[in-house]
Design a protein around this motif. Structure first.
Motif, PDB file in Angstrom:
ATOM      1  N   CYS A  34      -9.128 -22.210  56.664  1.00 43.89           N
ATOM      2  CA  CYS A  34      -8.678 -21.979  55.257  1.00 43.89           C
ATOM      3  C   CYS A  34      -7.481 -21.141  55.401  1.00 43.89           C
ATOM      4  O   CYS A  34      -7.385 -20.094  56.014  1.00 43.89           O
ATOM      5  CB  CYS A  34      -9.914 -21.078  54.548  1.00 43.89           C
ATOM      6  SG  CYS A  34      -9.328 -20.792  52.901  1.00 43.89           S
ATOM      7  N   PHE A  36      -5.965 -19.311  53.170  1.00 47.10           N
ATOM      8  CA  PHE A  36      -6.012 -18.053  52.610  1.00 47.10           C
ATOM      9  C   PHE A  36      -5.978 -17.031  53.320  1.00 47.10           C
ATOM     10  O   PHE A  36      -5.498 -15.783  53.132  1.00 47.10           O
ATOM     11  CB  PHE A  36      -6.901 -18.228  51.270  1.00 47.10           C
ATOM     12  CG  PHE A  36      -6.581 -18.896  50.136  1.00 47.10           C
ATOM     13  CD1 PHE A  36      -4.892 -19.285  49.745  1.00 47.10           C
ATOM     14  CD2 PHE A  36      -7.443 -19.612  49.365  1.00 47.10           C
ATOM     15  CE1 PHE A  36      -4.801 -20.178  49.020  1.00 47.10           C
ATOM     16  CE2 PHE A  36      -7.327 -20.529  48.131  1.00 47.10           C
ATOM     17  CZ  PHE A  36      -5.686 -20.797  47.905  1.00 47.10           C
ATOM     18  N   GLY A  37      -6.682 -17.270  54.499  1.00 51.44           N
ATOM     19  CA  GLY A  37      -6.864 -16.065  55.675  1.00 51.44           C
ATOM     20  C   GLY A  37      -7.288 -14.854  54.954  1.00 51.44           C
ATOM     21  O   GLY A  37      -6.834 -13.731  55.363  1.00 51.44           O
ATOM     22  N   TYR A  40     -11.426 -10.180  54.967  1.00 54.53           N
ATOM     23  CA  TYR A  40     -12.863  -9.755  54.857  1.00 54.53           C
ATOM     24  C   TYR A  40     -13.355 -10.999  55.147  1.00 54.53           C
ATOM     25  O   TYR A  40     -14.670 -10.746  55.116  1.00 54.53           O
ATOM     26  CB  TYR A  40     -13.191  -9.066  53.746  1.00 54.53           C
ATOM     27  CG  TYR A  40     -12.954  -9.736  52.358  1.00 54.53           C
ATOM     28  CD1 TYR A  40     -13.412 -10.990  51.973  1.00 54.53           C
ATOM     29  CD2 TYR A  40     -12.077  -9.467  51.609  1.00 54.53           C
ATOM     30  CE1 TYR A  40     -12.992 -11.674  50.949  1.00 54.53           C
ATOM     31  CE2 TYR A  40     -11.462  -9.795  50.415  1.00 54.53           C
ATOM     32  CZ  TYR A  40     -12.075 -11.038  50.162  1.00 54.53           C
ATOM     33  OH  TYR A  40     -11.802 -11.872  49.023  1.00 54.53           O
ATOM     34  N   THR A  91     -14.870 -22.713  53.568  1.00 53.55           N
ATOM     35  CA  THR A  91     -13.439 -23.069  53.199  1.00 53.55           C
ATOM     36  C   THR A  91     -13.054 -22.874  51.583  1.00 53.55           C
ATOM     37  O   THR A  91     -13.945 -22.735  51.054  1.00 53.55           O
ATOM     38  CB  THR A  91     -12.940 -24.454  53.681  1.00 53.55           C
ATOM     39  OG1 THR A  91     -11.512 -24.599  53.851  1.00 53.55           O
ATOM     40  CG2 THR A  91     -13.777 -25.353  52.850  1.00 53.55           C
ATOM     41  N   ARG A 124     -10.896 -19.646  44.844  1.00 52.48           N
ATOM     42  CA  ARG A 124     -10.109 -18.630  44.239  1.00 52.48           C
ATOM     43  C   ARG A 124      -8.523 -19.311  44.019  1.00 52.48           C
ATOM     44  O   ARG A 124      -7.539 -18.653  43.942  1.00 52.48           O
ATOM     45  CB  ARG A 124      -9.818 -17.531  45.318  1.00 52.48           C
ATOM     46  CG  ARG A 124      -9.234 -17.807  46.402  1.00 52.48           C
ATOM     47  CD  ARG A 124      -9.255 -16.707  47.379  1.00 52.48           C
ATOM     48  NE  ARG A 124     -10.597 -16.422  47.899  1.00 52.48           N
ATOM     49  CZ  ARG A 124     -11.326 -15.216  48.200  1.00 52.48           C
ATOM     50  NH1 ARG A 124     -10.235 -14.191  47.748  1.00 52.48           N
ATOM     51  NH2 ARG A 124     -12.368 -14.923  48.255  1.00 52.48           N
TER      52      ARG A 124
END
Ligand code: SF4
Length: 272
Positions: A34, A36-37, A40, A91, A124
């Motif tokens: 993913c 966006f990494g 958290y 993901t 998101r």
């Protein structure tokens, strides 16, 4: 940041719903990795990330030619009972690579034709609004759950600098709501937010779900602890928000804008 994109041809596409997702018959991940990494992200602590030498957030595997595969697996799944699908668990189905690759869109096309008993789209990314034409065709058998952990863009930038801005997510929720698609805001994990946050959400979603590291990372907060997320809170002077009772601040504020039957906690909010 340069990202590594690899094209793969998987042999299967549906996974059994287990653990946190045991209420679902299956989970569906259009990608592995993913971009966006998020700092958290609990997937950082899972084998898929630990066995890879590149850092989480820097690589994405694109699952190719999966629409037909999904169709076949759905037909088989149907013979065993209700088909309820969580997309995605490890993901984000609408991460940037989806703009070009459209893997998620192709899977959604298959799902629309199949009519699953329920589909939860967890993202998101405002890109989900691109697929409103498909999502509306699923009626009340779909819910889009949009992660919005805070209304404070400065906080978002500290914790998830690679993720889409909050305003873009709110705008996407507006489009989804106006199209009549069932929506949820997932305040997950709870990050520091303002008192106005619940009122912003109340205009855009049917329901909210609050979750935190201690209830929702699948290990009572241990995975998050191993990642050293507390240090980020401390360096920002926000240590009081890294606490098993901190979610209550937001939960209580939500009661001023939502009725109690619209507010869900942790796993309960992601059930079919
Ligand atoms: S969007 Fe989700 S899967 Fe992707 S890095 Fe963030 S928390 Fe992990």
């Amino acid at each position: 940041m340069k990202r590594q994109i690899i094209y793969k041809y998987p042999k299967t596409i549906l996974n059994k719903g287990t653990g946190y997702l045991s209420g679902y018959s299956h989970s569906l991940n259009p990608y592995t990795g993913c971009a966006f990494g998020c700092s958290y992200c609990y997937v950082r602590q899972m084998p898929v990330s630990l066995f890879r030498k590149e850092e989480w957030g820097t690589w994405v595997d694109v699952k190719m030619e999966t629409a037909n595969l999904l169709y076949k697996e759905l037909q088989k799944a149907k013979t065993k009972g209700k088909v309820t699908i969580f997309m995605s668990s490890s993901t984000d189905p609408y991460q940037p690579v989806e703009y070009q690759e459209k893997v998620t869109r192709s899977l959604l096309e298959t799902l629309v034709d199949f009519h699953p008993d329920f589909l939860l789209v967890q993202t998101r990314s405002p890109l989900v609004s691109r697929d409103i034409d498909l999502l509306t065709r699923m009626g009340d058998k779909v819910r889009v759950s949009m992660t919005i952990e805070t209304d404070l863009e400065s906080i978002r930038k500290h914790f998830t600098p690679g993720a889409p801005p909050i305003a873009a997510r709110l705008k996407a929720l507006r489009l989804l709501k106006d199209a009549g698609i069932p929506t949820q805001a997932a305040i997950a994990p709870v990050l520091p937010s303002s008192e106005a946050f619940p009122h912003q959400l109340a205009e855009l979603v049917d329901r909210v779900c609050v979750d935190d590291y201690f209830m929702g990372d699948g290990s009572g907060g241990k995975r998050t602890k191993r990642m050293g997320i507390y240090n980020l809170y401390e360096s920002l002077g926000l240590a009081e928000w890294y606490h098993p009772s901190a979610y209550q601040i937001v939960y209580d504020r939500l009661k001023n804008a939502f009725s109690e039957n619209q507010i869900y906690l942790s796993q309960q909010g992601f059930e079919p």
